[in-house]
Enzyme design. Structure first.
Site, PDB file in Angstrom:
ATOM      1  N   GLY A 122      12.197   7.613  -2.592  1.00 32.38           N
ATOM      2  CA  GLY A 122      11.743   8.837  -2.958  1.00 32.38           C
ATOM      3  C   GLY A 122      10.130   8.901  -2.919  1.00 32.38           C
ATOM      4  O   GLY A 122       9.504   7.798  -3.104  1.00 32.38           O
ATOM      5  N   GLY A 190       1.173 -16.512 -19.432  1.00 34.48           N
ATOM      6  CA  GLY A 190       1.453 -15.253 -20.182  1.00 34.48           C
ATOM      7  C   GLY A 190       2.831 -15.370 -20.286  1.00 34.48           C
ATOM      8  O   GLY A 190       3.621 -16.479 -20.602  1.00 34.48           O
ATOM      9  N   VAL A 245      -7.231 -21.373 -10.915  1.00 35.70           N
ATOM     10  CA  VAL A 245      -6.662 -21.782  -9.725  1.00 35.70           C
ATOM     11  C   VAL A 245      -7.846 -21.452  -8.431  1.00 35.70           C
ATOM     12  O   VAL A 245      -8.055 -20.173  -8.398  1.00 35.70           O
ATOM     13  CB  VAL A 245      -5.278 -21.417  -9.241  1.00 35.70           C
ATOM     14  CG1 VAL A 245      -5.003 -21.891  -8.058  1.00 35.70           C
ATOM     15  CG2 VAL A 245      -4.494 -21.980 -10.518  1.00 35.70           C
ATOM     16  N   GLY A 278       0.587 -11.771 -13.741  1.00 36.02           N
ATOM     17  CA  GLY A 278       0.610 -10.357 -14.099  1.00 36.02           C
ATOM     18  C   GLY A 278       1.314  -9.306 -13.306  1.00 36.02           C
ATOM     19  O   GLY A 278       1.669  -9.816 -12.218  1.00 36.02           O
ATOM     20  N   ASP A 319       6.617   0.914 -16.606  1.00 38.83           N
ATOM     21  CA  ASP A 319       5.485   0.249 -16.031  1.00 38.83           C
ATOM     22  C   ASP A 319       4.517   0.970 -15.278  1.00 38.83           C
ATOM     23  O   ASP A 319       3.266   0.208 -14.715  1.00 38.83           O
ATOM     24  CB  ASP A 319       6.015  -0.693 -15.219  1.00 38.83           C
ATOM     25  CG  ASP A 319       6.617  -2.084 -16.371  1.00 38.83           C
ATOM     26  OD1 ASP A 319       6.684  -1.770 -17.522  1.00 38.83           O
ATOM     27  OD2 ASP A 319       6.981  -3.056 -15.538  1.00 38.83           O
ATOM     28  N   HIS A 451      21.010 -13.876 -49.175  1.00 37.72           N
ATOM     29  CA  HIS A 451      20.914 -15.624 -49.205  1.00 37.72           C
ATOM     30  C   HIS A 451      21.923 -16.031 -48.720  1.00 37.72           C
ATOM     31  O   HIS A 451      23.284 -15.798 -48.992  1.00 37.72           O
ATOM     32  CB  HIS A 451      20.629 -15.913 -50.666  1.00 37.72           C
ATOM     33  CG  HIS A 451      20.312 -17.446 -50.647  1.00 37.72           C
ATOM     34  ND1 HIS A 451      19.224 -18.001 -50.180  1.00 37.72           N
ATOM     35  CD2 HIS A 451      21.171 -18.341 -51.094  1.00 37.72           C
ATOM     36  CE1 HIS A 451      19.519 -19.425 -50.463  1.00 37.72           C
ATOM     37  NE2 HIS A 451      20.617 -19.598 -50.925  1.00 37.72           N
TER      38      HIS A 451
END
Ligand code: FAD
Ligand code: NAD
Length: 478
Positions: A122, A190, A245, A278, A319, A451
């Site tokens: 899309g 992470g 690194v 990430g 995200d 408990h």
């Protein structure tokens, strides 16, 4: 030919598929465009989360935990197990079966709700039009009253360690090793580094994690982070901080990794290397140059607190936009966007988004850490309680970690709960509800907890804020 919908969702991950289902529940005509092919080469819904994220990683975490238990931790119960052996392809195949079951479930839900699943790519055009290119390359234009962009994220690539999908992999490749690497290197301590590092360590790999930053898990409370680091080191994860690194090359079927730390340049050889540094939003191919949707300085789609983009009628969620990259955050934003479209006024409470790291024990948190609260100028009181004296945790031989409450000293309001311990990801929901309802720590102190349960640690941590924990000798009493 142009086809018209009330809502077109681009992306069928947790954000996109929940938005599509909610829109259908509210009587809207909905199409969800998803281009992903599953591991079997067939079109698949569910996005990163179901296919190569939350679900497969948790399936492997669970299998590897059982293997470690059977291999090393049952003798204490008086159970001697001999001849424990590991079949990695079968373990990975079980994971694939769980993924298939869940992604197939979303397809069934779409059918049941009448959501049209368009299999392909899309692209948002100007004027709330969407170009849809199917998997055979056939193009079609759709018009929509509303568009929800839910294209998710992909792993960040770094030039010093180029993924070749064989020796050097990202998180997706690390879910599909067919044998246990003898030595496994991971770049990034992470969430992914710790979870997948735990999987392969439990299955027998020697794991070294190289982390550039000086602070371990900066988003969680310092006391909890310190305890977590100690515990993971005790389990055998070799986590090296301030290790940047500089190069990774495959030489004779080994990955030779060069890095710099405080004492200078170093080198390590691994059978495999996971790059877990990430994730970044997927905007490439999604937005036509003239579609009008603005990005922010980090190249996330810019949205307001209700996920509206700069183009009226176009929303972006999950995200692809600011905030933590978490499936439950994406899901709630998808539902919120649709409720806004329907004329309601919902609001995701970003202060109560829970974080969980599914190591063993788990790490989970909600709300502010002690340092974050202080940085906001708040006067805080804190209380913590250890799992080491909890009856249920001891009965299950799983008594490591602690829970810590952060409370506003002036108002008594709960500001945060950070937990390292068994089932921490579930336990922390108690504080999520408390914060959501504006509860005081006294409210929690006055409640009766069953408990023997792990939840009693949460109760005792609440009591300890005012020096009232029963199963600890506290100096400060109220
Ligand atoms: P996604 O799930 O990324 O879905 C977006 C979908 O859009 C993708 O399937 C993609 O193919 C599709 N797409 C993109 N562009 C287009 C386009 N132009 N046309 C058509 N389709 C397109 N989060 C948690 O909360 N808990 C966890 O335990 C957890 N574990 C994780 C473990 C791993 C290894 C990884 C990598 C991630 C994990 N996450 C976890 C993060 C979680 O997966 C994401 O936050 C979540 O999937 C985001 O949902 P989303 O709907 O925004 O995007
Ligand atoms: P992350 O941001 O959690 O961790 C990446 C780490 O890599 C950071 O600590 C960073 O300092 C380090 N790093 C970056 N570049 C480096 C370099 N060159 N050398 C050494 N270290 C370097 O990212 P991730 O672990 O890749 O996870 C991505 C996203 O997926 C996260 O935002 C997370 O929210 C989500 N996720 C969530 C879960 C969960 O909820 N349990 C599980 C997995 C992934």
């Amino acid at each position: 030919m142009t086809t018209s919908y009330d809502v077109v969702v681009i992306g069928g991950g947790p954000g996109g598929y929940e938005a599509a289902i909610r829109a259908a529940q509210l009587g809207m005509s909905v199409a969800c465009i998803e281009r992903r092919l599953g591991k079997d080469g067939k079109p698949a819904l569910g996005g990163t989360c179901l296919n190569v994220g939350c679900i497969p990683s948790k399936a492997l975490l669970d299998s590897s935990y059982r293997y470690e238990e059977a291999s090393h931790h049952l003798a204490v119960h008086g159970i001697d197990v001999q001849g424990v052996s590991l079949d990695v392809p079968r373990l990975v195949a079980r994971k694939d079966q769980v993924v298939r079951q869940l992604t197939g479930g979303i397809a069934q839900l779409f059918k049941g709700y009448g959501v049209t699943w368009l299999q392909g790519q899309g692209r948002l055009l100007a004027g709330r039009r969407v170009q849809f290119t199917d998997l055979a390359g056939q193009e079609q234009e759709l018009t929509a009253q509303h568009v929800i962009l839910a294209a998710g994220s992909e792993p960040v690539r770094i030039p010093v360690a180029v993924v070749d999908d064989e020796r050097i992999v990202d998180s997706t490749g690390a879910l599909d090793f067919q044998e246990v690497p003898r030595r496994l290197g991971i770049i990034g301590a992470g969430v992914i580094g710790l979870e997948l590092g735990s999987v392969w360590r439990r299955l027998g790999a020697e794991v070294v994690i190289l982390e550039a930053q000086p602070e371990f898990l900066p988003m969680i409370d310092r006391q909890i982070a310190k305890e977590t680091q100690k515990l993971l080191a005790k389990q055998g994860l070799d986590i090296r901080m301030k290790a940047r690194v500089t190069a990774a090359k495959v030489v004779d079927a080994q990955v030779v990794v060069g890095y710099e730390d405080e004492s200078g340049s170093k080198s390590e050889s691994f059978d495999r290397l996971i790059v877990a540094v990430g994730r970044r939003p997927v905007t490439e191919g999604l937005l036509a140059a003239d579609c009008g949707v603005e990005l922010d300085e980090r190249r996330f789609v810019h949205v307001d607190s209700q996920c509206r983009t700069s183009v009226p009628g176009v929303f972006a969620i999950g995200d692809l936009v600011r905030g933590p990259m978490l499936a439950h955050k994406a899901m709630e934003e998808g539902v919120m966007a649709v409720e806004v479209i329907a004329g309601h006024s919902p609001q995701v409470n970003y202060d109560t988004i829970i974080g969980v790291i599914y190591t063993h024990p788990e790490v989970a948190w909600v709300g502010l850490s002690e340092d974050q609260a202080k940085a906001q100028g708040l006067q805080v009181k804190v209380g913590s309680f250890s799992f080491a004296v909890n009856g249920r945790a001891l009965a299950s031989n799983d008594a490591q970690g602690l829970a810590k409450f952060i409370v506003d000293a002036k108002t008594d309001r709960v500001l945060g709960l950070h937990v390292l311990g068994p089932q921490a990801g579930d336990l922390v929901h108690q504080a999520m509800i408390a914060i959501e309802f504006g509860a005081s720590i006294e409210d929690l102190q006055l409640m009766t907890f069953a408990h023997p349960t792990l939840s009693e640690v949460i109760h005792e941590a609440a009591l300890s804020v005012d020096g009232r924990a029963i199963h600890a000798v506290q100096k400060r009493r109220q």
